[in-house]
Design an enzyme around this catalytic site. Structure first.
Site, mmCIF file in Angstrom:
data_model
loop_
_atom_site.group_PDB
_atom_site.id
_atom_site.type_symbol
_atom_site.label_atom_id
_atom_site.label_comp_id
_atom_site.label_asym_id
_atom_site.label_seq_id
_atom_site.Cartn_x
_atom_site.Cartn_y
_atom_site.Cartn_z
ATOM 1 N N CYS A 46 2.186 3.852 -36.560
ATOM 2 C CA CYS A 46 3.244 4.576 -37.290
ATOM 3 C C CYS A 46 3.024 6.078 -37.273
ATOM 4 O O CYS A 46 3.950 6.855 -37.008
ATOM 5 C CB CYS A 46 3.348 4.071 -38.714
ATOM 6 N N HIS A 74 4.976 8.542 -44.307
ATOM 7 C CA HIS A 74 3.831 9.374 -43.893
ATOM 8 C C HIS A 74 4.293 10.815 -43.668
ATOM 9 O O HIS A 74 5.395 11.052 -43.146
ATOM 10 C CB HIS A 74 3.249 8.850 -42.581
ATOM 11 N N VAL A 76 5.719 -5.344 -43.393
ATOM 12 C CA VAL A 76 6.430 -4.890 -42.185
ATOM 13 C C VAL A 76 7.369 -5.982 -41.686
ATOM 14 O O VAL A 76 8.513 -5.704 -41.304
ATOM 15 C CB VAL A 76 5.433 -4.479 -41.078
ATOM 16 N N GLN A 133 -0.865 9.879 -45.560
ATOM 17 C CA GLN A 133 -0.238 8.597 -45.282
ATOM 18 C C GLN A 133 -0.009 7.731 -46.513
ATOM 19 O O GLN A 133 -0.871 7.615 -47.387
ATOM 20 C CB GLN A 133 -1.033 7.850 -44.200
ATOM 21 N N GLY A 146 5.190 -10.629 -44.458
ATOM 22 C CA GLY A 146 4.441 -9.405 -44.793
ATOM 23 C C GLY A 146 5.359 -8.225 -45.063
ATOM 24 O O GLY A 146 6.580 -8.332 -44.903
HETATM 25 C C1 2RA Z 1 -1.874 2.835 -41.851
HETATM 26 N N1 2RA Z 1 -1.092 3.454 -39.637
HETATM 27 O O1 2RA Z 1 -1.108 3.696 -42.279
HETATM 28 C C2 2RA Z 1 -1.883 2.474 -40.382
HETATM 29 C C3 2RA Z 1 -1.393 1.076 -40.134
HETATM 30 N N2 2RA Z 1 -0.075 0.873 -40.577
HETATM 31 O O2 2RA Z 1 -2.676 2.204 -42.559
#
Ligand code: 2RA
Length: 329
Positions: free
Chosen positions: A126, A234, A12, A153, A10
């Site tokens: 995160c 993010h 990550v 994000q 994946g």
């Molecule tokens: C997102 N924090 O950004 C959540 C999962 N990685 O979708």
């Protein structure tokens, strides 16, 4: 040391392999583990190719540590089985984060809570990680009363399908939708599902995980989490009310000395954090520091970090490094 990466194929999981190699974690043998549909695929690690194995074979290989990024249901089913086999699990899903018997760890803040009994360790969300890394030094000095956070994000938080959707939209191509709506030239004020209180799961993760990691249930947090069409990391706009007043120059000094933090704050040079600058880096970048002039003891701040790295893979590897350094692996 034999190391398993569960969910190795994946977004990550691949980043975990990259970070393990970059940080020279003492991997003598890699055990890439994934779901049945990926068994037999190959992953590359430090110039060598490894075949992906099943969960059961991952346990049988008896790695010292297994770093999971395979989703909550897989973690709930398999993390206990790995732990029962004596394998320490560091899990990036939300499955164990709020379990009172499990530690939720950001090494710069609370790795000291880890003991040999901790065989399943949760990696925080995160968007929470980058916020608490920046706020913890200020909490220690001025004591946080309340946090208002709005996030921006990256689509990489959703995974490869979302990155593909964004690229397809930009290229004018048809393709699978990761989101209900177009993400290019748009923002989506929903990350994960809605709860009865009108917040999303992502927003309540920030509320609940922050208190657990910073070991202070008195901290009040309210969050709005938003998906935007970027890939580098993010971003978060944070308003923090403290119990005690602060000196802005001292705040900047504290942040510039804080572990894992880089201060990027010079309006005269238009210097401030951006996903473009944070991409593929491990630090948490902080800027746009200024007093909230509408009420006392309150600070505005802008925080950016690569959500695949410090927000997931790097934080998990740093937990493994801490365990290894303490002889707990
Ligand atoms: C997102 N924090 O950004 C959540 C999962 N990685 O979708």
């Amino acid at each position: 040391m034999k190391v398993a990466v569960v969910g190795a194929t994946g977004l990550v999981g691949s980043k975990m392999l990259q970070v393990l190699a970059e940080r020279n974690f003492p991997v003598t043998e890699l055990v890439p583990v994934a779901s049945e549909r990926s068994v037999g695929k190959e992953v590359e690690f430090k110039g060598n190719k490894y075949k992906v194995v099943s969960m059961a074979d991952g346990i049988a290989a008896k790695p010292a540590v297994a770093i999971f990024s395979a989703g909550g249901s897989t973690s709930l089913e398999w993390a206990p089985k790995f732990a029962e086999a004596g394998i320490t699990v560091i899990d990036n899903s939300s499955a164990w984060r709020m379990d009172p018997t499990k530690k939720l760890v950001v090494p710069e803040i609370n790795a000291d809570a880890l003991t040999p009994e901790d065989k399943i360790i949760a990696n925080p969300n995160c968007s929470t990680i980058q916020m608490v890394v920046a706020l913890n030094p200020l909490h220690q000095k001025y004591k946080i009363k309340r946090i208002i956070v709005s996030t921006y994000q990256s689509v990489t938080g959703t995974g490869k399908k979302a990155v593909d959707q964004l690229n397809n939209e930009r290229d004018g191509k048809e393709g699978e939708m990761a989101y209900k709506y177009q993400i290019d030239l748009n923002v989506i004020p929903q990350i994960d599902v809605f709860l009865d209180n009108g917040y999303t799961k992502e927003e309540m993760k920030m509320v609940n995980e922050t208190k657990k990691i910073m070991r202070d249930d008195s901290i009040r947090v309210t969050a709005t989490t938003v998906r935007i069409p970027v890939v580098g990391g993010h971003s978060e706009s944070v308003n923090i009310e403290f119990e005690n007043d602060f000196d802005l120059a001292e705040v900047k000094q504290l942040l510039s000395e804080a572990p894992g933090v880089v201060l990027q704050d010079d309006p005269s040079q238009q210097l401030y954090p951006m996903p473009l600058l944070a991409h593929e880096k491990d630090e948490v970048f902080v800027g746009r520091l200024r007093r909230d002039e509408t009420q006392p003891n309150t600070l505005n701040m802008w925080i950016v970090s690569d959500n695949l790295r410090k927000g997931a893979a790097t934080n998990a590897v740093q937990i493994a490094e801490y365990l290894q350094g303490k002889g707990l692996l």
